[in-house]
Design a protein around this motif. Structure first.
Motif, mmCIF file in Angstrom:
data_model
loop_
_atom_site.group_PDB
_atom_site.id
_atom_site.type_symbol
_atom_site.label_atom_id
_atom_site.label_comp_id
_atom_site.label_asym_id
_atom_site.label_seq_id
_atom_site.Cartn_x
_atom_site.Cartn_y
_atom_site.Cartn_z
ATOM 1 N N ASN A 154 65.206 -7.549 41.120
ATOM 2 C CA ASN A 154 66.056 -8.467 41.657
ATOM 3 C C ASN A 154 66.954 -9.102 40.610
ATOM 4 O O ASN A 154 67.139 -10.199 40.655
ATOM 5 C CB ASN A 154 65.253 -9.521 42.709
ATOM 6 C CG ASN A 154 64.538 -8.969 43.772
ATOM 7 O OD1 ASN A 154 65.136 -8.253 44.429
ATOM 8 N ND2 ASN A 154 63.306 -9.563 44.001
ATOM 9 N N LEU A 156 69.760 -9.157 37.317
ATOM 10 C CA LEU A 156 71.188 -8.667 37.339
ATOM 11 C C LEU A 156 71.308 -7.096 36.737
ATOM 12 O O LEU A 156 71.920 -6.465 37.069
ATOM 13 C CB LEU A 156 71.954 -9.570 36.409
ATOM 14 C CG LEU A 156 73.337 -8.877 35.823
ATOM 15 C CD1 LEU A 156 74.546 -8.779 36.930
ATOM 16 C CD2 LEU A 156 73.920 -9.984 34.797
ATOM 17 N N SER A 158 68.901 -4.919 37.234
ATOM 18 C CA SER A 158 68.439 -3.860 38.300
ATOM 19 C C SER A 158 69.529 -3.781 39.193
ATOM 20 O O SER A 158 69.717 -2.670 39.582
ATOM 21 C CB SER A 158 67.283 -4.629 39.105
ATOM 22 O OG SER A 158 67.045 -3.935 39.993
ATOM 23 N N ARG A 159 70.582 -4.629 39.465
ATOM 24 C CA ARG A 159 71.703 -4.640 40.477
ATOM 25 C C ARG A 159 72.674 -3.540 39.685
ATOM 26 O O ARG A 159 73.248 -2.737 40.356
ATOM 27 C CB ARG A 159 72.337 -5.772 40.712
ATOM 28 C CG ARG A 159 71.437 -6.552 41.751
ATOM 29 C CD ARG A 159 71.948 -7.795 42.355
ATOM 30 N NE ARG A 159 72.763 -8.813 41.421
ATOM 31 C CZ ARG A 159 71.908 -9.909 40.922
ATOM 32 N NH1 ARG A 159 70.706 -10.061 41.059
ATOM 33 N NH2 ARG A 159 72.579 -10.641 39.735
ATOM 34 N N GLY A 162 70.740 0.093 39.107
ATOM 35 C CA GLY A 162 70.084 0.640 40.474
ATOM 36 C C GLY A 162 68.735 1.190 40.177
ATOM 37 O O GLY A 162 68.331 2.248 40.834
#
Length: 237
Positions: A154, A156, A158-159, A162
């Motif tokens: 969760n 930044l 990781s976003r 991916g």
């Protein structure tokens, strides 16, 4: 119109010149930004004008950092420092964050980001951090990914990538220790060295201990996504 990205240069004190590794410039251009090399003049008027002019700040790698900036004295393994660069980058980083503008820092830039917000760092991880460490000064080409990092859920980071685990390059003997205000850890090596930090607000604030500018030119997808996310955040400012 492409967002304007201010890039902090290194200083060659012997030849009185600024310089930036071309991989940094290419990474910004390839991702849709317009890079400009910033003059390291730490006056209040200059800092304010630069912060108003640019859409995002890119803090590059380079020399070691003056430990008195985080209330420590020089360790025997501390390398060469440039106080003028330290002063400028910290002041500009604070101003950009005050204006809620995106900041991306790589290697030294990640440590500058942390110190600007009140954090501390290891002057030399090999002599100051407990436990057996990985090889963080790789004996390999700059664009070789030499070890893995674990990405926090969760976050930044990781976003952007991916994934919960990515492979990075490594050319450092310093690293962040205690984090400054409004920062969290979003990536760590298997030996516990902090590899990524980020802000806890909606503004894009990200510090990476590795050098994605070398990896993007080799087609590394995680690096592409990091720069793309940074440039996209700058477009909205």
């Amino acid at each position: 119109m492409n967002p304007v990205i201010g890039i902090t240069p290194s200083i060659n004190e012997d030849s009185h010149t600024y310089f930036v590794n071309i991989d940094n410039m290419n990474a910004i251009v390839q991702s849709g930004g317009t890079p400009i090399i910033l003059p390291l003049i730490a006056s209040t008027n200059n800092i304010n004008q630069i912060a108003d002019m640019i859409d995002g700040l890119y803090l590059t790698g380079g020399n070691d950092i003056d430990p008195t900036l985080f209330n420590e004295e020089p360790h025997p393994k501390l390398g060469r420092i440039n106080p003028a660069r330290d002063e400028y980058e910290i002041a500009l980083t604070k101003k950009m964050i005050e204006q809620n503008k995106p900041v991306l820092g790589v290697c030294r830039g990640s440590q500058i980001l942390n110190i600007a917000l009140g954090g501390t760092m290891y002057q030399d991880i090999y002599s100051q951090k407990e436990g057996e460490l990985l090889q963080h000064q790789q004996n390999a080409p700059a664009d070789h990914s030499s070890h893995y990092i674990h990405v926090a859920e969760n976050s930044l980071l990781s976003r952007l990538v991916g994934k919960d685990k990515i492979k990075v390059n490594s050319r450092h003997h310093q690293a962040n220790d205690k984090l400054g205000s409004a920062l969290t850890v979003s990536g760590t090596a298997s030996d516990g060295v902090i590899e990524a930090i980020e802000g806890d607000s909606e503004t894009f604030v990200l510090g990476l201990q590795w050098h994605p500018e070398n990896l993007i030119n080799k087609g590394d997808e995680s690096s592409k996504n990091i720069y793309a996310g940074f440039i996209q955040a700058c477009k909205s400012k």
